[in-house]
Design a protein around this motif. Structure first.
Motif, PDB file in Angstrom:
ATOM      1  N   THR A  61     -97.350 -43.802 -25.904  1.00 16.35           N
ATOM      2  CA  THR A  61     -98.054 -44.714 -25.157  1.00 16.35           C
ATOM      3  C   THR A  61     -96.774 -45.547 -24.527  1.00 16.35           C
ATOM      4  O   THR A  61     -95.519 -45.515 -25.131  1.00 16.35           O
ATOM      5  CB  THR A  61     -98.797 -45.938 -25.840  1.00 16.35           C
ATOM      6  OG1 THR A  61     -99.895 -45.141 -26.480  1.00 16.35           O
ATOM      7  CG2 THR A  61     -99.019 -46.989 -24.995  1.00 16.35           C
ATOM      8  N   GLY A  62     -96.649 -45.611 -23.193  1.00 14.77           N
ATOM      9  CA  GLY A  62     -95.652 -46.243 -22.445  1.00 14.77           C
ATOM     10  C   GLY A  62     -96.064 -47.378 -21.601  1.00 14.77           C
ATOM     11  O   GLY A  62     -97.177 -47.816 -21.704  1.00 14.77           O
ATOM     12  N   LEU A  63     -95.266 -47.799 -20.606  1.00 18.22           N
ATOM     13  CA  LEU A  63     -95.532 -48.914 -19.635  1.00 18.22           C
ATOM     14  C   LEU A  63     -96.810 -48.275 -18.650  1.00 18.22           C
ATOM     15  O   LEU A  63     -97.197 -49.258 -17.823  1.00 18.22           O
ATOM     16  CB  LEU A  63     -94.315 -49.016 -18.912  1.00 18.22           C
ATOM     17  CG  LEU A  63     -93.056 -49.996 -19.756  1.00 18.22           C
ATOM     18  CD1 LEU A  63     -91.921 -50.079 -19.028  1.00 18.22           C
ATOM     19  CD2 LEU A  63     -93.737 -51.220 -20.342  1.00 18.22           C
ATOM     20  N   ASP A  64     -96.556 -47.106 -18.577  1.00 16.51           N
ATOM     21  CA  ASP A  64     -97.776 -46.535 -17.517  1.00 16.51           C
ATOM     22  C   ASP A  64     -98.207 -45.250 -18.035  1.00 16.51           C
ATOM     23  O   ASP A  64     -98.110 -44.914 -19.369  1.00 16.51           O
ATOM     24  CB  ASP A  64     -96.770 -46.295 -16.108  1.00 16.51           C
ATOM     25  CG  ASP A  64     -95.565 -45.226 -16.297  1.00 16.51           C
ATOM     26  OD1 ASP A  64     -95.731 -44.256 -17.036  1.00 16.51           O
ATOM     27  OD2 ASP A  64     -94.697 -45.546 -15.590  1.00 16.51           O
ATOM     28  N   ASP A  65     -98.940 -44.327 -17.132  1.00 15.44           N
ATOM     29  CA  ASP A  65     -99.690 -43.209 -17.622  1.00 15.44           C
ATOM     30  C   ASP A  65     -98.821 -42.089 -17.135  1.00 15.44           C
ATOM     31  O   ASP A  65     -99.375 -40.830 -17.408  1.00 15.44           O
ATOM     32  CB  ASP A  65    -100.990 -43.029 -16.881  1.00 15.44           C
ATOM     33  CG  ASP A  65    -101.973 -44.024 -17.598  1.00 15.44           C
ATOM     34  OD1 ASP A  65    -101.763 -44.459 -18.860  1.00 15.44           O
ATOM     35  OD2 ASP A  65    -102.994 -44.514 -17.124  1.00 15.44           O
ATOM     36  N   TRP A  78     -93.637 -37.347 -26.802  1.00 17.32           N
ATOM     37  CA  TRP A  78     -93.522 -37.814 -28.196  1.00 17.32           C
ATOM     38  C   TRP A  78     -91.954 -37.512 -28.524  1.00 17.32           C
ATOM     39  O   TRP A  78     -91.464 -38.032 -29.399  1.00 17.32           O
ATOM     40  CB  TRP A  78     -94.178 -36.836 -29.145  1.00 17.32           C
ATOM     41  CG  TRP A  78     -93.933 -35.403 -29.084  1.00 17.32           C
ATOM     42  CD1 TRP A  78     -94.411 -34.745 -28.014  1.00 17.32           C
ATOM     43  CD2 TRP A  78     -92.909 -34.790 -30.117  1.00 17.32           C
ATOM     44  NE1 TRP A  78     -93.765 -33.364 -28.312  1.00 17.32           N
ATOM     45  CE2 TRP A  78     -93.070 -33.739 -29.545  1.00 17.32           C
ATOM     46  CE3 TRP A  78     -92.072 -35.012 -30.915  1.00 17.32           C
ATOM     47  CZ2 TRP A  78     -92.116 -32.409 -30.052  1.00 17.32           C
ATOM     48  CZ3 TRP A  78     -91.415 -34.336 -31.561  1.00 17.32           C
ATOM     49  CH2 TRP A  78     -91.438 -32.716 -31.257  1.00 17.32           C
ATOM     50  N   ASN A  79     -91.423 -36.664 -27.439  1.00 17.06           N
ATOM     51  CA  ASN A  79     -89.946 -36.426 -27.732  1.00 17.06           C
ATOM     52  C   ASN A  79     -88.777 -36.753 -26.461  1.00 17.06           C
ATOM     53  O   ASN A  79     -87.752 -36.411 -26.907  1.00 17.06           O
ATOM     54  CB  ASN A  79     -89.842 -34.979 -28.297  1.00 17.06           C
ATOM     55  CG  ASN A  79     -90.066 -34.040 -27.156  1.00 17.06           C
ATOM     56  OD1 ASN A  79     -90.787 -34.172 -25.985  1.00 17.06           O
ATOM     57  ND2 ASN A  79     -89.583 -32.721 -27.377  1.00 17.06           N
ATOM     58  N   SER A  80     -89.467 -37.170 -25.391  1.00 17.68           N
ATOM     59  CA  SER A  80     -88.522 -37.340 -24.462  1.00 17.68           C
ATOM     60  C   SER A  80     -88.782 -38.367 -23.223  1.00 17.68           C
ATOM     61  O   SER A  80     -89.311 -37.815 -22.158  1.00 17.68           O
ATOM     62  CB  SER A  80     -88.316 -35.800 -23.713  1.00 17.68           C
ATOM     63  OG  SER A  80     -87.090 -35.930 -22.626  1.00 17.68           O
ATOM     64  N   SER A  81     -88.840 -39.428 -23.792  1.00 21.18           N
ATOM     65  CA  SER A  81     -89.558 -40.833 -22.850  1.00 21.18           C
ATOM     66  C   SER A  81     -88.332 -41.205 -22.052  1.00 21.18           C
ATOM     67  O   SER A  81     -88.624 -41.321 -20.532  1.00 21.18           O
ATOM     68  CB  SER A  81     -90.293 -41.637 -23.749  1.00 21.18           C
ATOM     69  OG  SER A  81     -91.446 -41.080 -24.222  1.00 21.18           O
ATOM     70  N   HIS A  82     -87.204 -41.855 -22.551  1.00 20.24           N
ATOM     71  CA  HIS A  82     -86.363 -42.494 -21.772  1.00 20.24           C
ATOM     72  C   HIS A  82     -85.209 -42.697 -22.618  1.00 20.24           C
ATOM     73  O   HIS A  82     -85.107 -42.486 -23.928  1.00 20.24           O
ATOM     74  CB  HIS A  82     -86.799 -43.734 -21.380  1.00 20.24           C
ATOM     75  CG  HIS A  82     -87.384 -44.686 -22.357  1.00 20.24           C
ATOM     76  ND1 HIS A  82     -86.473 -45.428 -23.177  1.00 20.24           N
ATOM     77  CD2 HIS A  82     -88.567 -44.843 -23.039  1.00 20.24           C
ATOM     78  CE1 HIS A  82     -87.214 -46.181 -24.240  1.00 20.24           C
ATOM     79  NE2 HIS A  82     -88.441 -45.720 -24.129  1.00 20.24           N
ATOM     80  N   GLN A  83     -84.074 -43.161 -22.065  1.00 20.19           N
ATOM     81  CA  GLN A  83     -82.768 -43.439 -22.745  1.00 20.19           C
ATOM     82  C   GLN A  83     -83.016 -44.712 -23.538  1.00 20.19           C
ATOM     83  O   GLN A  83     -83.553 -45.856 -22.779  1.00 20.19           O
ATOM     84  CB  GLN A  83     -81.809 -43.637 -21.629  1.00 20.19           C
ATOM     85  CG  GLN A  83     -81.415 -42.076 -21.126  1.00 20.19           C
ATOM     86  CD  GLN A  83     -80.250 -41.209 -21.788  1.00 20.19           C
ATOM     87  OE1 GLN A  83     -80.506 -40.890 -22.930  1.00 20.19           O
ATOM     88  NE2 GLN A  83     -79.017 -41.300 -21.544  1.00 20.19           N
ATOM     89  N   SER A  84     -82.196 -44.899 -24.561  1.00 21.58           N
ATOM     90  CA  SER A  84     -81.911 -46.048 -25.317  1.00 21.58           C
ATOM     91  C   SER A  84     -81.046 -47.068 -24.446  1.00 21.58           C
ATOM     92  O   SER A  84     -80.159 -46.664 -23.636  1.00 21.58           O
ATOM     93  CB  SER A  84     -81.475 -46.244 -26.573  1.00 21.58           C
ATOM     94  OG  SER A  84     -80.313 -45.744 -26.628  1.00 21.58           O
ATOM     95  N   ARG A  85     -80.989 -48.284 -24.800  1.00 23.34           N
ATOM     96  CA  ARG A  85     -80.190 -49.380 -24.004  1.00 23.34           C
ATOM     97  C   ARG A  85     -78.624 -49.098 -24.385  1.00 23.34           C
ATOM     98  O   ARG A  85     -77.724 -49.676 -23.963  1.00 23.34           O
ATOM     99  CB  ARG A  85     -80.579 -50.669 -24.143  1.00 23.34           C
ATOM    100  CG  ARG A  85     -81.762 -50.853 -23.480  1.00 23.34           C
ATOM    101  CD  ARG A  85     -82.127 -52.442 -23.414  1.00 23.34           C
ATOM    102  NE  ARG A  85     -83.499 -52.573 -22.663  1.00 23.34           N
ATOM    103  CZ  ARG A  85     -84.270 -53.818 -22.608  1.00 23.34           C
ATOM    104  NH1 ARG A  85     -83.923 -54.775 -23.530  1.00 23.34           N
ATOM    105  NH2 ARG A  85     -85.443 -53.744 -22.213  1.00 23.34           N
TER     106      ARG A  85
END
Length: 193
Positions: A153-157, A164-171
């Motif tokens: 689950t994220g900010l959008d669809d 599960w394994n490649s959503s975005h970079q960490s800060r």
């Protein structure tokens, strides 16, 4: 149990002691949970390092061929193709070695960002000068890591938001930076045998 999300970070954010340290962390948690005599590997990719003379390491090549099941016996994937395709990972199945649900989007605190350093197919991310794995898992300050969402689950669809394994970079790679992004420096661990 042949798969789990770590219940805790080893203590230094993105500095996991490299792949060897991350694998030891998986093994230690699995042994404490009574998972038996298995070889455990962290689902992590690394980038090529000309200084160290090392090639890319792909997370998918480190974890065996499956099948994998959580602590409750739910099969999350039968093989590598299913794991990187239509797997059964959800908030209810991506459990820790203790059988706990990992806090996800909407929970306080959100801890669904799981460190992977990987693309959706489980391979390393190419690109000179772009840190996608906290300096091959040796940095706890500057840098960044690719993360996946254990609750899908994220900010959008969008596809990345549900990955599960490649959503975005960490800060960043410190514990504070990982927490600010929506994580706790947790890892996926898989039994190779």
């Amino acid at each position: 149990m042949t798969f789990f999300v770590t219940s805790a970070n080893p203590g230094k954010g993105g500095d996991l002691g490299g792949l060897e340290g991350a694998d030891k962390h998986c093994e230690s948690l699995a042994q404490a949970a009574g998972a038996g005599p298995r070889t455990w590997r962290a689902y992590l990719s690394t980038q090529a390092s000309t200084l160290a003379g090392k090639d890319f390491v792909n997370a998918r090549d480190r974890i065996g061929s499956g099948p994998w099941q959580n602590v409750k016996g739910d099969v999350i994937a039968s093989n590598l193709a299913q794991l990187h395709g239509d797997n059964k990972l959800t908030k209810q199945t991506a459990l820790t070695e203790k059988g706990q649900v990992v806090n996800g989007r909407g929970d306080t605190p959100n801890m669904h960002d799981i460190l992977t350093g990987s693309q959706p197919d489980g391979t390393a991310i190419a690109g000179a000068g772009v840190d996608t794995n906290c300096g091959n898992w040796t940095k706890d300050g500057a840098g960044a890591a690719m993360v996946g969402h254990s609750d899908r689950t994220g900010l959008d669809d969008s596809v990345p938001a549900k990955s599960w394994n490649s959503s975005h970079q960490s800060r960043g790679c410190s514990m504070d930076a990982l927490k600010a992004t929506g994580g706790a420096g947790l890892l996926y661990c898989f039994a190779v045998n």
